[in-house]
Structures are given as C-alpha cells and as structure tokens.
Scaffold this motif. Structure first.
Motif, PDB file in Angstrom:
ATOM      1  N   VAL A 102      54.212  33.212  34.636  1.00 24.64           N
ATOM      2  CA  VAL A 102      53.120  32.410  35.207  1.00 24.64           C
ATOM      3  C   VAL A 102      52.407  33.185  36.314  1.00 24.64           C
ATOM      4  O   VAL A 102      51.170  33.200  36.392  1.00 24.64           O
ATOM      5  N   LEU A 103      53.186  33.840  37.173  1.00 23.72           N
ATOM      6  CA  LEU A 103      52.582  34.607  38.270  1.00 23.72           C
ATOM      7  C   LEU A 103      51.768  35.786  37.749  1.00 23.72           C
ATOM      8  O   LEU A 103      50.676  36.072  38.259  1.00 23.72           O
ATOM      9  N   LEU A 104      52.285  36.478  36.748  1.00 24.85           N
ATOM     10  CA  LEU A 104      51.541  37.604  36.178  1.00 24.85           C
ATOM     11  C   LEU A 104      50.254  37.118  35.521  1.00 24.85           C
ATOM     12  O   LEU A 104      49.197  37.753  35.657  1.00 24.85           O
ATOM     13  N   ALA A 105      50.338  35.987  34.814  1.00 27.29           N
ATOM     14  CA  ALA A 105      49.139  35.427  34.183  1.00 27.29           C
ATOM     15  C   ALA A 105      48.126  34.986  35.241  1.00 27.29           C
ATOM     16  O   ALA A 105      46.919  35.221  35.107  1.00 27.29           O
ATOM     17  N   ALA A 106      48.621  34.353  36.321  1.00 30.03           N
ATOM     18  CA  ALA A 106      47.729  33.910  37.395  1.00 30.03           C
ATOM     19  C   ALA A 106      47.062  35.098  38.081  1.00 30.03           C
ATOM     20  O   ALA A 106      45.868  35.055  38.406  1.00 30.03           O
ATOM     21  N   ALA A 107      47.831  36.165  38.313  1.00 25.14           N
ATOM     22  CA  ALA A 107      47.265  37.350  38.956  1.00 25.14           C
ATOM     23  C   ALA A 107      46.198  37.993  38.078  1.00 25.14           C
ATOM     24  O   ALA A 107      45.131  38.408  38.571  1.00 25.14           O
ATOM     25  N   THR A 108      46.471  38.077  36.778  1.00 22.03           N
ATOM     26  CA  THR A 108      45.496  38.675  35.862  1.00 22.03           C
ATOM     27  C   THR A 108      44.231  37.845  35.794  1.00 22.03           C
ATOM     28  O   THR A 108      43.108  38.376  35.879  1.00 22.03           O
ATOM     29  N   TRP A 109      44.404  36.532  35.654  1.00 26.62           N
ATOM     30  CA  TRP A 109      43.227  35.648  35.590  1.00 26.62           C
ATOM     31  C   TRP A 109      42.444  35.697  36.905  1.00 26.62           C
ATOM     32  O   TRP A 109      41.214  35.756  36.902  1.00 26.62           O
ATOM     33  N   GLY A 110      43.155  35.653  38.039  1.00 18.64           N
ATOM     34  CA  GLY A 110      42.480  35.686  39.334  1.00 18.64           C
ATOM     35  C   GLY A 110      41.687  36.965  39.529  1.00 18.64           C
ATOM     36  O   GLY A 110      40.570  36.943  40.067  1.00 18.64           O
ATOM     37  N   ALA A 111      42.254  38.098  39.095  1.00 14.94           N
ATOM     38  CA  ALA A 111      41.534  39.368  39.242  1.00 14.94           C
ATOM     39  C   ALA A 111      40.251  39.370  38.420  1.00 14.94           C
ATOM     40  O   ALA A 111      39.221  39.898  38.858  1.00 14.94           O
ATOM     41  N   LEU A 112      40.317  38.774  37.227  1.00 11.51           N
ATOM     42  CA  LEU A 112      39.118  38.718  36.383  1.00 11.51           C
ATOM     43  C   LEU A 112      38.105  37.704  36.908  1.00 11.51           C
ATOM     44  O   LEU A 112      36.893  37.939  36.837  1.00 11.51           O
ATOM     45  N   GLU A 113      38.587  36.597  37.444  1.00 12.69           N
ATOM     46  CA  GLU A 113      37.703  35.513  37.878  1.00 12.69           C
ATOM     47  C   GLU A 113      37.123  35.765  39.267  1.00 12.69           C
ATOM     48  O   GLU A 113      35.943  35.533  39.510  1.00 12.69           O
ATOM     49  N   ALA A 160      36.670  39.096  45.852  1.00 17.82           N
ATOM     50  CA  ALA A 160      37.874  39.140  46.691  1.00 17.82           C
ATOM     51  C   ALA A 160      38.574  40.488  46.644  1.00 17.82           C
ATOM     52  O   ALA A 160      39.427  40.759  47.490  1.00 17.82           O
ATOM     53  N   GLY A 161      38.245  41.338  45.679  1.00 14.84           N
ATOM     54  CA  GLY A 161      38.969  42.585  45.518  1.00 14.84           C
ATOM     55  C   GLY A 161      40.259  42.374  44.739  1.00 14.84           C
ATOM     56  O   GLY A 161      40.644  41.243  44.443  1.00 14.84           O
ATOM     57  N   LEU A 162      40.932  43.456  44.421  1.00  9.33           N
ATOM     58  CA  LEU A 162      42.141  43.357  43.602  1.00  9.33           C
ATOM     59  C   LEU A 162      43.415  43.273  44.433  1.00  9.33           C
ATOM     60  O   LEU A 162      44.483  42.964  43.885  1.00  9.33           O
ATOM     61  N   GLY A 163      43.334  43.533  45.722  1.00  5.89           N
ATOM     62  CA  GLY A 163      44.518  43.526  46.574  1.00  5.89           C
ATOM     63  C   GLY A 163      45.322  42.235  46.533  1.00  5.89           C
ATOM     64  O   GLY A 163      46.539  42.258  46.322  1.00  5.89           O
ATOM     65  N   PRO A 164      44.672  41.061  46.743  1.00  4.74           N
ATOM     66  CA  PRO A 164      45.444  39.807  46.748  1.00  4.74           C
ATOM     67  C   PRO A 164      46.167  39.547  45.439  1.00  4.74           C
ATOM     68  O   PRO A 164      47.229  38.919  45.423  1.00  4.74           O
ATOM     69  N   PHE A 165      45.619  40.014  44.338  1.00 10.64           N
ATOM     70  CA  PHE A 165      46.211  39.732  43.024  1.00 10.64           C
ATOM     71  C   PHE A 165      47.287  40.756  42.671  1.00 10.64           C
ATOM     72  O   PHE A 165      48.187  40.454  41.885  1.00 10.64           O
ATOM     73  N   ALA A 166      47.206  41.945  43.261  1.00 13.43           N
ATOM     74  CA  ALA A 166      48.222  42.963  43.000  1.00 13.43           C
ATOM     75  C   ALA A 166      49.580  42.513  43.537  1.00 13.43           C
ATOM     76  O   ALA A 166      50.611  42.671  42.875  1.00 13.43           O
ATOM     77  N   ALA A 226      58.387  30.648  45.156  1.00 13.86           N
ATOM     78  CA  ALA A 226      57.593  31.862  44.989  1.00 13.86           C
ATOM     79  C   ALA A 226      56.454  31.650  44.002  1.00 13.86           C
ATOM     80  O   ALA A 226      55.332  32.132  44.213  1.00 13.86           O
ATOM     81  N   ALA A 227      56.725  30.894  42.924  1.00 14.60           N
ATOM     82  CA  ALA A 227      55.668  30.614  41.953  1.00 14.60           C
ATOM     83  C   ALA A 227      54.547  29.802  42.599  1.00 14.60           C
ATOM     84  O   ALA A 227      53.358  30.064  42.373  1.00 14.60           O
ATOM     85  N   GLY A 228      54.936  28.821  43.432  1.00 15.20           N
ATOM     86  CA  GLY A 228      53.917  28.026  44.120  1.00 15.20           C
ATOM     87  C   GLY A 228      53.108  28.848  45.110  1.00 15.20           C
ATOM     88  O   GLY A 228      51.878  28.715  45.198  1.00 15.20           O
ATOM     89  N   LEU A 229      53.788  29.719  45.863  1.00  8.87           N
ATOM     90  CA  LEU A 229      53.089  30.568  46.825  1.00  8.87           C
ATOM     91  C   LEU A 229      52.144  31.541  46.118  1.00  8.87           C
ATOM     92  O   LEU A 229      51.033  31.802  46.598  1.00  8.87           O
ATOM     93  N   GLY A 230      52.593  32.065  44.983  1.00  5.48           N
ATOM     94  CA  GLY A 230      51.732  32.984  44.243  1.00  5.48           C
ATOM     95  C   GLY A 230      50.481  32.305  43.737  1.00  5.48           C
ATOM     96  O   GLY A 230      49.367  32.845  43.855  1.00  5.48           O
ATOM     97  N   ALA A 231      50.648  31.100  43.179  1.00  5.72           N
ATOM     98  CA  ALA A 231      49.479  30.355  42.702  1.00  5.72           C
ATOM     99  C   ALA A 231      48.545  30.016  43.857  1.00  5.72           C
ATOM    100  O   ALA A 231      47.314  30.096  43.738  1.00  5.72           O
ATOM    101  N   GLY A 232      49.145  29.650  45.006  1.00  5.22           N
ATOM    102  CA  GLY A 232      48.322  29.350  46.173  1.00  5.22           C
ATOM    103  C   GLY A 232      47.570  30.566  46.684  1.00  5.22           C
ATOM    104  O   GLY A 232      46.426  30.458  47.149  1.00  5.22           O
ATOM    105  N   SER A 233      48.175  31.737  46.574  1.00  8.11           N
ATOM    106  CA  SER A 233      47.513  32.967  47.014  1.00  8.11           C
ATOM    107  C   SER A 233      46.313  33.305  46.140  1.00  8.11           C
ATOM    108  O   SER A 233      45.287  33.776  46.634  1.00  8.11           O
TER     109      SER A 233
END
Length: 386
Positions: free
Chosen positions: A14-25, A30-36, A193-200
């Motif tokens: 879920v976190l990897l999917a959220a990071a990938t989607w967030g980077a694309l969206e 925002a840059g790629l740093g927060p999603f990395a 951690a999953a909740g914090l990642g989604a919130g980030s």
C-alpha cells in the motif's frame, strides 16, 4: 505465510503504491523527495517481521557463542557440523551407523525422526545420547547434552575421513517468527506506519497549514477516486473538494463559538477560514471555466451560495467574540479578520490581508471578484459571484 507477515507485505505494498501514485499526481509541484521516503518506509514495513526474526536468531547464536567463550562452559551442549557434505542422506547415515557399530564405547545406534527427516540416535555407555542429523546442505550435524558428543565427532572423523567444526549454536535451529507481545506491538507499528505514509502523501499534495492531517487525507482521497474510479471525473472530484472545503468553513463558525477567550486562537481560526474560503473560491472559479453539464453547474452554484453563507457565519461569530469583555486587546485583530472575510465574500474593494499561520508565513491576496462577469455566465440568481 503467517498473518503478521501478510499484514506487513500488504502494508508495504500500500505504501509503495501510494508513493508511486503521489509522485505521479503531485510530484511536479511537491518534488519527489516526500514520496521517496514513503517508498522506503514501504520497503521497511514489508520486511520488518523477517528482519526482526533474523535479528533474534543472530542474537541467539551470538549469545550461545559468548557462552562458549566462558572457560567454565566445559564440553556440554556443543554441536558439531561436518566440513564435507553428503548429498545422499541414507548413504551418509549408513556410514555413520557402521562406524558406530565398529567402535567400542557405544551401546546402540537406532533411527530417529527429526523435522528435516530421518536421523540417528546414538547411545553411549549409560544413559547419554547423541543425535546425528543431516541438514539441508548435506552436512552431518552432531548434537547432545553430554560431553561424549565430542568423542563421537572424533570417532566419525577417522571413520568417514571428514572433520567437524564445533559450535555452541544449534546449526539445525530454524529461524522462528515473531510471537507473543512483540507480535502485537509490531502489528500496531505496521498499521501506524501505513497511516503515517498515507498522511505524508496527502500532506505533500496539500501542504497548506490551513488543513489538519485528516482533512488533507480527505482531500487526497478525492484525487485517488478520480484516478482509480472510471465513473468519477476530474471535474466531479473538484466539485466534491469544493463542497468539502465549504464544510470545513461551516465547522469553523462553530469552532469560533467554542474557542476560549484567546484572541490569538480566534484570529488563527479566522485566518485559516480565509485560506480555506480562498481555496474553495479558486476551485469554483476554475470549475466555471469548464464545460459543465446543467446538473454540475447547479451544484457549483449551490456550493457558491453555501460558501458565501459560511463566510458570513464565521465573520459574524468572530465579531460576536470580539465584543466579549474577556477578549481584551486582541479584539481589533479579530474584527480585522472578520472584515476581511466579509470583503472576501462580497468581492468589493481591492483588499490584501497578510496571513501568518502558526507554521508558515505567506501572503494571501484577496482578489476583486468581477461579479458582472460571473453573472453573465450563470442563468440564475445563485450564479452570481461567490
């Protein structure tokens, strides 16, 4: 795969999917740093149970070896592993059986069952036993509580033409999964951690301090639905976000009434309301430029009306609190924010108000709204400028 490991893998995915989607969206702004770092967190979450199990096993081995360094340890509870491998288990065990039977000092040798398969139980004089097992790599492993296991290793060295490495840690010990209280703690940590990642991810997409973490997640959820649900267009998501911002503004008027006699908190609530109202109005202005259906345009007009009413409600609540005797010197600041909200709502005058939120400083310019232009684009009275 146990439930904890399945939870970790699912949380990491879920976190990897959220990071990938967030980077694309949101990555363009925002840059790629927060999603990395969210992606890195996803990797850590997915391997956490296995990592802890490996660490526990390493600790066990180090503790056993540390015991062996003690001069008082003697020769008991030692393990011996052959340096040579024996690919065929049965042939290796037959060779051990023959060697034991041909050597004095042993009473008997019989087959014994172990988790990895058949092995041997060797009885020394008296009641002392040693066990002969074959590990997955084909090495003979000798184990026993008696010091006589070392004698067996010496006899097999001569009989089989191999040598044995001594160890205090059981080479046959399997890595054990996380259990007990640590299992519960780790499960809670994974979900957190999953909740914090989604919130980030949501915070990167909506960095304004005017929204709390849950509101940012709610706003991002509309973007997610527009991405994954073919039935929800970007326009529908924008309308929903405008409605949600109006709801936040409506709640602000109630919050003003509940806030204690702290002028700073009241001013802060008013300034947050200004930011939220400005974002809602910008969204509505953008929507009116699109090719909306009649139903969508009606919804936009209704939201615009509710936005004006919400701004008036917050301004009125602030003015009422400014009149409270307990507010003190901060009443002028409260009235200034209330006035800005009313001017913002009416679209009259070229007003600019500096807004300092607790975590950031930025300038919010309240634009003059061209009410004639908006009225020309709408066929109803509700279509006037927000």
């Amino acid at each position: 795969m146990n439930k904890l490991r399945a939870t970790a893998v699912a949380g990491g995915a879920v976190l990897l999917a959220a990071a990938t989607w967030g980077a694309l969206e949101y990555g363009a702004e925002a840059g790629l740093g927060p999603f990395a770092w969210v992606a890195l967190l996803g990797v850590l979450v997915s391997v956490a149970p296995d990592g802890i199990a490996v660490a526990k096993n390493a600790f066990y081995r180090r503790r056993r070896e540390f015991k062996g360094e003690d001069a008082r340890a003697g020769t008991r509870d030692q393990y011996f592993a052959s340096t040579d491998t024996f690919p065929k288990r049965e042939e290796a065990l037959d060779a051990v059986r023959d060697a034991v039977r041909n050597t004095d000092g042993y009473e008997r040798v019989v087959p014994d069952d172990f988790p990895e398969g058949t092995g041997l139980s060797v009885t020394h004089a008296g009641f002392h036993n040693s066990f002969v097992r074959v590990n997955d790599s084909g090495r003979l492993v000798l184990a026993g509580a008696s010091g006589r296991t070392a004698d067996l290793a010496a006899d097999l060295t001569d009989a089989l033409g191999t040598s044995f490495d001594r160890s205090w840690a059981n080479p046959m010990r399997q890595r054990k999964p996380v259990t007990g209280g640590l299992r519960v703690v780790l499960a809670v940590a994974i979900l957190t951690a999953a909740g914090l990642g989604a919130g980030s991810v949501a915070a990167a997409g909506y960095p304004s301090d005017a929204y709390n973490p849950l509101e940012k997640v709610a706003l991002a959820s509309y973007d997610v639905r527009a991405t994954v649900d073919p039935g929800i267009s970007e326009t529908e998501a924008a309308i929903a976000k405008a409605r949600f911002r109006v709801t936040i503004l409506q709640e602000s008027s109630v919050e003003v009434e509940w806030t204690d006699n702290s002028s700073a908190r009241l001013v802060g609530t008013g300034r947050v309301a200004l930011v939220v109202a400005g974002d809602a109005r910008s969204t509505l202005d953008d929507l009116r430029k699109r090719d909306l259906t009649a139903a969508q345009r009606t919804r936009v007009d209704r939201i615009a009306t509710d936005l004006r009413d919400a701004e008036v409600a917050v301004a009125t609540a602030l003015e009422d609190r400014a009149d409270d005797e307990g507010i003190g010197a901060g009443s002028d600041d409260i009235r200034e924010v209330a006035s800005a909200l009313r001017s913002h709502r009416s679209g009259t005058g070229d007003l600019s108000l500096s807004i300092d939120l607790p975590k950031s400083e930025f300038e919010l310019s309240l634009r003059r709204i061209d009410t004639d232009r908006v009225a020309g684009n709408n066929s109803t009275a509700n279509g006037s400028a927000a």
